[in-house]
Structures are given as structure tokens and as C-alpha cells.
Design a protein around this motif. Structure first.
Motif, PDB file in Angstrom:
ATOM      1  N   THR A 215       0.861  -1.192   0.000  1.00 34.30           N
ATOM      2  CA  THR A 215       0.000   0.000   0.000  1.00 34.30           C
ATOM      3  C   THR A 215       0.892   1.236   0.000  1.00 34.30           C
ATOM      4  O   THR A 215       1.765   1.382   0.868  1.00 34.30           O
TER       5      THR A 215
ATOM      6  N   LYS B 256      -2.978  -0.014  -4.583  1.00 37.82           N
ATOM      7  CA  LYS B 256      -3.560   0.308  -3.274  1.00 37.82           C
ATOM      8  C   LYS B 256      -2.850   1.572  -2.797  1.00 37.82           C
ATOM      9  O   LYS B 256      -1.641   1.557  -2.607  1.00 37.82           O
TER      10      LYS B 256
ATOM     11  N   LYS C 151      -8.883   0.347   4.433  1.00 37.22           N
ATOM     12  CA  LYS C 151      -8.686  -0.048   3.034  1.00 37.22           C
ATOM     13  C   LYS C 151      -9.658   0.679   2.091  1.00 37.22           C
ATOM     14  O   LYS C 151     -10.098   0.129   1.081  1.00 37.22           O
TER      15      LYS C 151
ATOM     16  N   TYR D  16      -9.270   3.185  -0.153  1.00 37.00           N
ATOM     17  CA  TYR D  16      -8.176   3.901  -0.816  1.00 37.00           C
ATOM     18  C   TYR D  16      -8.671   5.127  -1.581  1.00 37.00           C
ATOM     19  O   TYR D  16      -9.827   5.197  -1.996  1.00 37.00           O
TER      20      TYR D  16
END
Length: 278
Positions: free
Chosen positions: A94, A141, A199, A201
Motif C-alpha cells: 500500500t 492500493k 482499506k 483507498y
């Protein structure tokens, strides 16, 4: 234990993040140790470490110099960032990247929402916006956080200049309004994100809450540090690069998505003053 790779490790923001991260395996590289414009070096380090998160604190931040070093600004803030996003995607890391309030033109009177149209008024802002777009197009990500008027109790920044200049009388511009933001608060938020990652994003704003001019901020620093300097307001201060006259940003989306209350400008300054004095 999560593995974190940090670039630009000697900078103001990376230093704060390194100190704030808890319960993580941290690999921090200075710009000398890892030049993000060297794709080979980037790839080698990411492939070796296989980090869960890459926190990119390396950037070209010389706003005025960028006006004559456009190629260099774009090389660091856009082209290198695009490559970093591609490698992050390859190794399923990420990417956390920091952008700026300078992607906006300043022609509003209330805090900018994340989805407000961007229109930089200088080369630095344009290079940072190009970096944002590159990351988004790679579709790795990623989190992009636009931050503003960053300062800390160390390093080269406005707070330290006010605190340590020998000048007893200062003329500070009072026609630019924004949100001075403590690197310590950004760093605490990074620690929260890594341990509570939703999460979700995308692009967000993170600044200390509230707004003031550089003049008002200088007066606040002067008062909280008992400096007894004379601070005079001035309408203009000649610089090579144009600045947005208003660049406060709305952080409601950040607070909702990450379940995090962003501290006020005053609270952020109190923490920096306490750390500076200690």
C-alpha cells in the motif's frame, strides 16, 4: 508485525513518522540512501523488503526554486512517484503519498473539499498534482493525503525560523490564509492508519483544524514561546512563485473514513512548542 518502508527519512515529516510508528518493522531510507528517481534502486529495495506499506516522504519542496527547476520538480514529484506506484502494485504494497494544498488556486472562501477542481498556480503545485494523477492512474492500493503549511520542532520550517531567528522585528504576510499543520499530528495519524486501515483507498485531506494567516501564526508562535518579538503584518511579500491566497482544506471525509478526530491548529502548536522546549 507490519513492515514499513519510508523514503526521505531525514526530512521533517519522515522523522516524525519514524518516531510515531509503534509495533512496526521500519525501514527508513534517506534521499542519499534511496534516490526515488532511480527506478532500479526503488525496485531493489521494495523487492528485498516486501513492505506492507510504502510511506513516501521524499519530495521536491522548494516552491520558489521550482519556477526555474521545473524538470527537476516533475522528475521527483511526478515521474518517480508514478514508478513507485507501479512497483508498489507489483509487490502488493500500500502506497501512502503526501500532496499539498497548492494543487488549488486559492479562489474560494471556505475550506476545499477533496473533490473540488484542482488548478495549481505554481510549478510546485503542478508537479504535485501530476504525482497525484500518476498514482491514481496506476490504480495501486494507495492513500494520497494533501497536507499544508507543515512545521515541526526541528528541521527547516516556519516555526523554527520564528523561534530561532536573531531578528527582533519581523514582517509577515497577512494576505495568505491556510491551516498550519504539525508534522507530529500527521505522524500520529499515520500510526493510527496503519493499525486501523479501513482499506478505503483514495485521496484525502489532513490538516490541523482551523485557519489563519501566516501573520497570525507567527504571532501565536511568538506568544507561546515568549519570544517578545515585534510581528508586523504586510500585504505582499515578493516571491518567485505565486501562492494561493486561501488554501484551508476540509478534512471531514478523513475523519469519517478513518474514525479519527484531527487536532486543532492551537492543539497542534501546543504539542510542537512542548517538544521544542523539552
Amino acid at each position: 508485525m507490519k513492515k514499513i518502508l519510508i523514503t526521505g527519512a531525514n526530512g521533517m515529516l519522515a522523522t516524525a513518522i519514524k518516531n510515531a510508528l509503534s509495533g512496526c518493522e521500519v525501514y527508513a531510507f534517506s534521499s542519499q540512501e534511496l534516490d526515488i528517481t532511480c527506478s532500479q534502486s526503488l525496485h531493489k529495495n521494495i523487492a528485498t523488503i516486501l513492505p506492507d506499506y510504502i510511506i513516501n516522504c521524499a519530495a521536491y519542496t522548494a516552491v520558489d526554486l521550482a519556477e526555474t527547476e521545473e524538470e527537476k520538480a516533475f522528475k521527483i514529484n511526478a515521474l518517480a512517484v508514478e514508478k513507485m506506484a507501479q512497483i508498489a502494485e507489483q509487490y502488493r504494497a500500500t502506497l501512502i503519498h503526501f500532496s499539498t494544498d497548492y494543487v488549488f488556486d486559492g479562489n474560494v472562501s471556505k475550506p476545499y473539499a477533496v473533490d473540488h477542481p484542482t488548478r495549481p498556480v505554481n510549478i510546485y503545485g503542478a508537479s504535485k498534482l501530476a504525482g497525484e494523477k500518476a498514482i491514481t492512474q496506476v490504480n495501486a492500493k494507495h492513500y494520497i493525503f494533501r497536507i499544508s503549511w507543515l512545521y515541526a520542532p526541528y528541521g527547516k520550517n516556519f516555526f523554527n525560523w520564528i523561534a530561532e531567528t536573531d531578528l527582533e522585528e519581523l514582517s509577515i504576510v497577512n494576505t495568505q490564509t491556510g491551516s498550519p499543520t504539525s508534522a507530529l499530528d500527521v505522524a500520529d495519524f499515520m500510526n493510527h492508519l496503519i493499525h486501523n486501515d479501513p482499506k478505503n483507498y483514495g485521496t484525502y485531506h489532513f490538516t490541523n483544524q482551523g485557519e489563519m494567516t501566516w501573520y497570525a501564526f507567527a504571532k501565536a508562535i511568538n506568544q507561546k514561546l515568549d519570544l517578545n518579538k515585534t510581528i508586523n503584518p504586510v500585504a505582499t511579500f515578493k516571491t518567485a512563485a505565486k501562492r494561493p491566497t486561501y488554501s484551508a482544506m476540509d478534512c471531514k471525509k478523513t475523519e469519517q473514513v478513518f474514525n479519527y478526530l484531527t487536532p486543532s491548529i492551537s492543539d497542534g502548536l501546543d504539542r510542537v512548542v512542548a517538544r521544542y522546549k523539552s
